[in-house]
Structure formats: structure tokens, C-alpha cells
Design an enzyme around this catalytic site. Sequence first.
Site, mmCIF file in Angstrom:
data_model
loop_
_atom_site.group_PDB
_atom_site.id
_atom_site.type_symbol
_atom_site.label_atom_id
_atom_site.label_comp_id
_atom_site.label_asym_id
_atom_site.label_seq_id
_atom_site.Cartn_x
_atom_site.Cartn_y
_atom_site.Cartn_z
ATOM 1 N N LYS A 120 0.826 -1.203 0.000
ATOM 2 C CA LYS A 120 0.000 0.000 0.000
ATOM 3 C C LYS A 120 0.865 1.259 0.000
ATOM 4 C CE LYS A 120 -1.892 1.829 3.634
ATOM 5 N NZ LYS A 120 -2.693 2.097 4.847
ATOM 6 N N ASP A 138 -6.597 1.141 0.972
ATOM 7 C CA ASP A 138 -6.675 1.274 2.421
ATOM 8 C C ASP A 138 -8.064 0.838 2.877
ATOM 9 O OD1 ASP A 138 -8.351 3.331 1.652
ATOM 10 O OD2 ASP A 138 -7.449 4.826 2.975
#
Length: 223
Positions: A120, A138
Site C-alpha cells: 500500500k 486502504d
Amino acid sequence: MKRADIAPFFATLQAANPHPTSELEYTSVFELLAAVLLSAQATDRSVNKVTRDLFPIAPTPARMLAVGLDRVMDHIKTIGLFRTKAKNLLETCRLLVEQHGGKVPRSREALEALPGVGRKTANVVLNVAFGEPTIAVDTHIFRVSNRTGLAPGATPLDVEMGLLARVPIEYRLHAHHWLILHGRYVCQARRPLCEQCAVARFCDSAPRELRGTRRRPVEVPAG
């Protein structure tokens, strides 16, 4: 979500916020990397609060190393997991200095080799700093993708792959910002603001009476 609805879905989000940006505050690629590393399980607001004092005295990996672990921990102690994050940040700075000439690398492999930097974080840096059409999943994007039916998936990686396959290329560069902001301010976890949602007509989970209708969009911060 029907494939035919995906382009209008993003066109609507784009019309409301043509140039979305990260809500993290930074002035360099290194500061972006550090801020994203610190933001795991913390809000952007809480990270910005600590980096406003930290970044002026440690704007580069070498300067961050000179500040030292104890002072870094003292600066970031109000955010979650601050001890682990401080150690990872300092070790990342050491590797940046020793292996990358103090610069943030722009390859996924090199980024993910840094302590505390997962997929991420690497996606955020590649997208925001280097303009690559990556999508960082997320909790907001995971929720929005599943709730709307845009890209359902059991894991963040499933959702990321689904988004890369379904988001039209012309919207891919800014897709993760639009989805994060939509999840943060409109498609909220406890009570989504469906009655104010500009894209409710495309959403699999919206009340039936809102599907296929145009709504006045809720105001979302531009960046």
C-alpha cells in the site's frame, strides 16, 4: 456495479474534485514516504500534526538519522505504534542513505524492501510522487469497492487487482484519491451518507429509491 456504470461513476467523482491530492502534508518524495509510513493505523490529521514539527528538522534521510531514534519517538509519540514506526523509519533512512544515495527509489521492489513499507505504501509513493497509475487499497477503498460493487474482494490485494481490471485508464491515476475521499467523507463506515451521495445511482448497496437518480453531491474537500 455494472461495467457500463463505472466510467460515469468516476466521471461524477472527477467533476466534483478534478484534481484530488493526498491529505498528508509533505514537501518532498522523502517526506511523502515518511508520512505514509507513519500513517498506518493513524489518521492523516494526526500524522500531519507530528510531521509539522519533525520534517523541518529532518527533511532528508541523513538528517532524520542525525535526529536519532529517541527524538523521533518523542516527536511521533501521539500516533499509534509510534515505537515500531520510529524504528522502521530510521532503518529505512539508513537504507536510503547506504543503498540509494539518499533518494527514494521509484521501483516497487526497492520500495517494498524498506522496513515498514508494504504494498500500500509503495503504491502511494509510486502514484503520488512518480505519477504511476497504481491504486493503494486502504480501509476506505476496501469498504467503498465492496459496498458499491465496484471491485469486490476478500483481501486488499483482491480489491486492488479488481480495480486495476475495472477502472478505465483515463481515471486510474486519481482513482485511489477519489475513492479514499469518498469513503472518508461520504461512504462512511458506520452510516454512509447515501441521501447526499452523488454516485448512489451506481451503487449496489444504495437504497433502491436512490438508484438511477441524480443527487446533489455532498461537499468533499479538494485534496
